[in-house]
Enzyme design. Structure first.
Site, PDB file in Angstrom:
ATOM      1  N   ASP A  36       0.824  -1.064  -0.097  1.00 55.26           N
ATOM      2  CA  ASP A  36      -0.014   0.023   0.054  1.00 55.26           C
ATOM      3  C   ASP A  36       0.746   1.228  -0.168  1.00 55.26           C
ATOM      4  O   ASP A  36       2.125   1.110   0.016  1.00 55.26           O
ATOM      5  CB  ASP A  36      -1.040  -0.175   1.030  1.00 55.26           C
ATOM      6  CG  ASP A  36      -0.451   0.018   2.549  1.00 55.26           C
ATOM      7  OD1 ASP A  36       0.837   0.122   2.404  1.00 55.26           O
ATOM      8  OD2 ASP A  36      -1.055  -0.361   3.583  1.00 55.26           O
ATOM      9  N   SER A  37       0.282   2.443  -0.193  1.00 58.00           N
ATOM     10  CA  SER A  37       1.075   3.550  -0.400  1.00 58.00           C
ATOM     11  C   SER A  37       1.668   4.253   1.043  1.00 58.00           C
ATOM     12  O   SER A  37       2.464   5.145   0.842  1.00 58.00           O
ATOM     13  CB  SER A  37       0.025   4.659  -1.073  1.00 58.00           C
ATOM     14  OG  SER A  37      -0.872   5.055  -0.342  1.00 58.00           O
ATOM     15  N   GLY A  38       1.028   3.845   2.137  1.00 59.66           N
ATOM     16  CA  GLY A  38       1.281   4.492   3.422  1.00 59.66           C
ATOM     17  C   GLY A  38       0.543   5.663   3.782  1.00 59.66           C
ATOM     18  O   GLY A  38       0.528   5.827   4.875  1.00 59.66           O
ATOM     19  N   PHE A  43      -2.658   5.402   4.440  1.00 55.32           N
ATOM     20  CA  PHE A  43      -3.874   5.461   5.414  1.00 55.32           C
ATOM     21  C   PHE A  43      -3.108   5.318   6.561  1.00 55.32           C
ATOM     22  O   PHE A  43      -3.707   5.897   7.656  1.00 55.32           O
ATOM     23  CB  PHE A  43      -4.535   4.039   5.042  1.00 55.32           C
ATOM     24  CG  PHE A  43      -5.474   3.721   6.114  1.00 55.32           C
ATOM     25  CD1 PHE A  43      -6.942   4.297   6.295  1.00 55.32           C
ATOM     26  CD2 PHE A  43      -5.215   2.942   7.357  1.00 55.32           C
ATOM     27  CE1 PHE A  43      -7.550   3.712   7.177  1.00 55.32           C
ATOM     28  CE2 PHE A  43      -5.923   2.540   8.208  1.00 55.32           C
ATOM     29  CZ  PHE A  43      -7.252   3.133   8.207  1.00 55.32           C
ATOM     30  N   ASP A  88      -2.998   8.317  -1.533  1.00 57.01           N
ATOM     31  CA  ASP A  88      -4.242   8.779  -1.530  1.00 57.01           C
ATOM     32  C   ASP A  88      -4.585   9.393  -0.158  1.00 57.01           C
ATOM     33  O   ASP A  88      -3.984   9.011   0.742  1.00 57.01           O
ATOM     34  CB  ASP A  88      -5.280   8.153  -2.134  1.00 57.01           C
ATOM     35  CG  ASP A  88      -5.467   6.922  -0.942  1.00 57.01           C
ATOM     36  OD1 ASP A  88      -4.462   6.483  -0.426  1.00 57.01           O
ATOM     37  OD2 ASP A  88      -6.814   6.246  -0.933  1.00 57.01           O
ATOM     38  N   GLN A 126     -11.926   7.183  -4.507  1.00 56.52           N
ATOM     39  CA  GLN A 126     -12.058   7.931  -3.313  1.00 56.52           C
ATOM     40  C   GLN A 126     -13.636   8.461  -3.527  1.00 56.52           C
ATOM     41  O   GLN A 126     -13.946   8.559  -4.589  1.00 56.52           O
ATOM     42  CB  GLN A 126     -11.203   8.795  -2.829  1.00 56.52           C
ATOM     43  CG  GLN A 126      -9.888   7.977  -2.234  1.00 56.52           C
ATOM     44  CD  GLN A 126     -10.013   7.231  -0.815  1.00 56.52           C
ATOM     45  OE1 GLN A 126     -11.286   7.151  -0.126  1.00 56.52           O
ATOM     46  NE2 GLN A 126      -9.111   6.463  -0.350  1.00 56.52           N
ATOM     47  N   GLY A 140     -11.175   3.845   1.208  1.00 60.25           N
ATOM     48  CA  GLY A 140     -11.861   4.667   2.247  1.00 60.25           C
ATOM     49  C   GLY A 140     -13.229   4.058   2.879  1.00 60.25           C
ATOM     50  O   GLY A 140     -14.062   4.551   3.060  1.00 60.25           O
ATOM     51  N   ASP A 169      -7.895  -7.319   1.288  1.00 59.04           N
ATOM     52  CA  ASP A 169      -6.789  -7.488   2.503  1.00 59.04           C
ATOM     53  C   ASP A 169      -7.488  -7.041   3.652  1.00 59.04           C
ATOM     54  O   ASP A 169      -8.350  -6.337   3.591  1.00 59.04           O
ATOM     55  CB  ASP A 169      -5.554  -6.614   2.388  1.00 59.04           C
ATOM     56  CG  ASP A 169      -5.919  -5.169   2.520  1.00 59.04           C
ATOM     57  OD1 ASP A 169      -5.081  -4.855   3.649  1.00 59.04           O
ATOM     58  OD2 ASP A 169      -6.311  -4.690   1.609  1.00 59.04           O
TER      59      ASP A 169
END
Length: 383
Positions: free
Chosen positions: A93-95, A97, A147, A190, A217, A267
């Protein structure tokens, strides 16, 4: 195996579908549940166990790995696959969250997110370009755009602002990712609970032509009906030729409901987290091993399971391990839970091929009901 990243649908049943994502490090059978390996480990599990249960891909976390041990260090040590002894596909994941939920202090602007690490208080800047750079250093096969994920419920103004910022960041992530044969960058839809914003986000991302699309989200405290409504809103606007990933979901009932609506990838920390806190997911619903009624029960969790943790240890022994705080209890229940989740996905894949998904889903829910609790009663969400 494939030298490129490809996705093919091999069977459908209504809006549900089964298929294969092929890439150099292996094939991901969809619908797929990805065990979460936050810090380069699926907690309480050996990598060999995870693979033996049927997992084709695991998830790693950009935020945690950039803080400890550091993406550059992982790269110097041969990349994340070698580092964690998992030679199969990895999605990172992008980090974003975790920055929103874990960082001590954070400031969001057009450039990115400035935050203080929850580990040592150090200040970091995570931009779309840096997120992609970190994921590249880790060497992950499927990477996610950065995001902004707002907590629900959120104001219409905040939801729209975050959605539009996420779209601009998606463009920057795509430029930073460039052309990486055999790897993929996914965009993230989103828009909170607003159908119009969700549709606008999906359309804009599809125009950017990502290799896959996630719905983000959700599973952040909203009712299941809201989550399903957003899935039903977004799916018609996503290409049938690309994989669809519902991020952070979820309970067994969520998985069945989302698969029925056309989701390909999931996930969630739920099966591993629950296992570490004494909660088992089984064919007959959830079993809270903390309860005293299990203290004298010689029966296993599920004698029909193929997993030794579920079929070979008594509930009385598991109760004892949990009450004693023994590490083995966490290991056995995590093993049993991930086995159940992988078996559930395998059953759903077979049902789609056989065009029996409606009947199989009804049978799954009937089994949950026999426990008298249902699949989602009493879930333990302690971290």
């Amino acid at each position: 195996m494939s030298d490129s990243f490809t996705f093919s649908v091999t069977g459908t049943d209504g809006t549900a579908r089964t298929g294969e994502i092929r890439m150099p490090r292996g094939v991901i059978r969809t619908p797929a549940f990805m065990p979460v390996g936050t810090a380069a480990t699926v907690k309480a599990m050996y990598p060999e166990q995870v693979k033996a249960l049927g997992a084709d891909v695991v998830l790693g976390n950009t935020y945690h790995l950039m803080l400890r041990p550091g993406a550059e260090r992982v790269a110097e040590l041969g990349g994340l696959h070698k580092f964690m002894n998992w030679p199969y596909p990895i999605l990172t994941d992008s980090g974003g969250f975790q920055v929103m939920s874990l960082a001590k202090l954070r400031k969001i602007d057009e450039n990115g997110v400035t935050f203080q690490s929850h580990v040592d208080g150090a200040t970091h800047l995570l931009t779309p370009e840096r997120s992609i750079e970190i994921q590249g250093l880790l060497g992950s096969d499927i990477q996610m755009q950065l995001d902004e994920c707002v907590k629900l419920p959120a104001s219409p103004q905040d939801t729209e602002r975050a959605m539009r910022l996420s779209l601009r960041w998606a463009e920057r992530c795509q430029r930073a990712f460039g052309d990486q044969p055999g790897k993929a960058l996914f965009g993230i839809v989103q828009g909170g609970e607003d159908k119009a914003l969700r549709i606008e986000s999906a359309r804009a991302l599809v125009d950017m032509d990502f290799k896959g699309y996630a719905i983000g989200g959700l599973a952040v405290g909203e009712p299941q009906a809201t989550m399903l409504a957003m899935i039903e809103t977004v799916i018609p606007y996503l290409p049938t030729t690309k994989p669809r990933y519902l991020m952070g979901v979820g309970t067994p009932d969520d998985l069945v409901a989302a698969v029925t609506r056309g989701i390909d990838m999931f996930d969630c920390v739920m099966p591993t987290r629950a296992g570490r806190h004494g909660l088992a997911y089984t064919r007959f619903g959830k079993v809270n091993l903390k309860n005293a009624r299990h203290a004298d029960d010689p029966a296993p969790l599920d004698p029909t399971s193929n997993c030794p943790a579920a079929n070979s240890y008594s509930r009385a022994y598991l109760h004892h391990l949990v009450k004693s705080g023994e590490i083995l209890g966490m290991m056995l229940l995590t093993w049993a839970n991930l086995a159940y989740y992988q078996d559930l996905m395998a059953n759903l894949r077979r049902a789609i091929v056989d065009n029996t998904l409606e009947d199989v889903s009804a049978a799954i829910r009937a089994d949950w009901a026999t426990a008298g609790t249902g699949a989602d009663d009493g879930a333990d969400q302690a971290s």
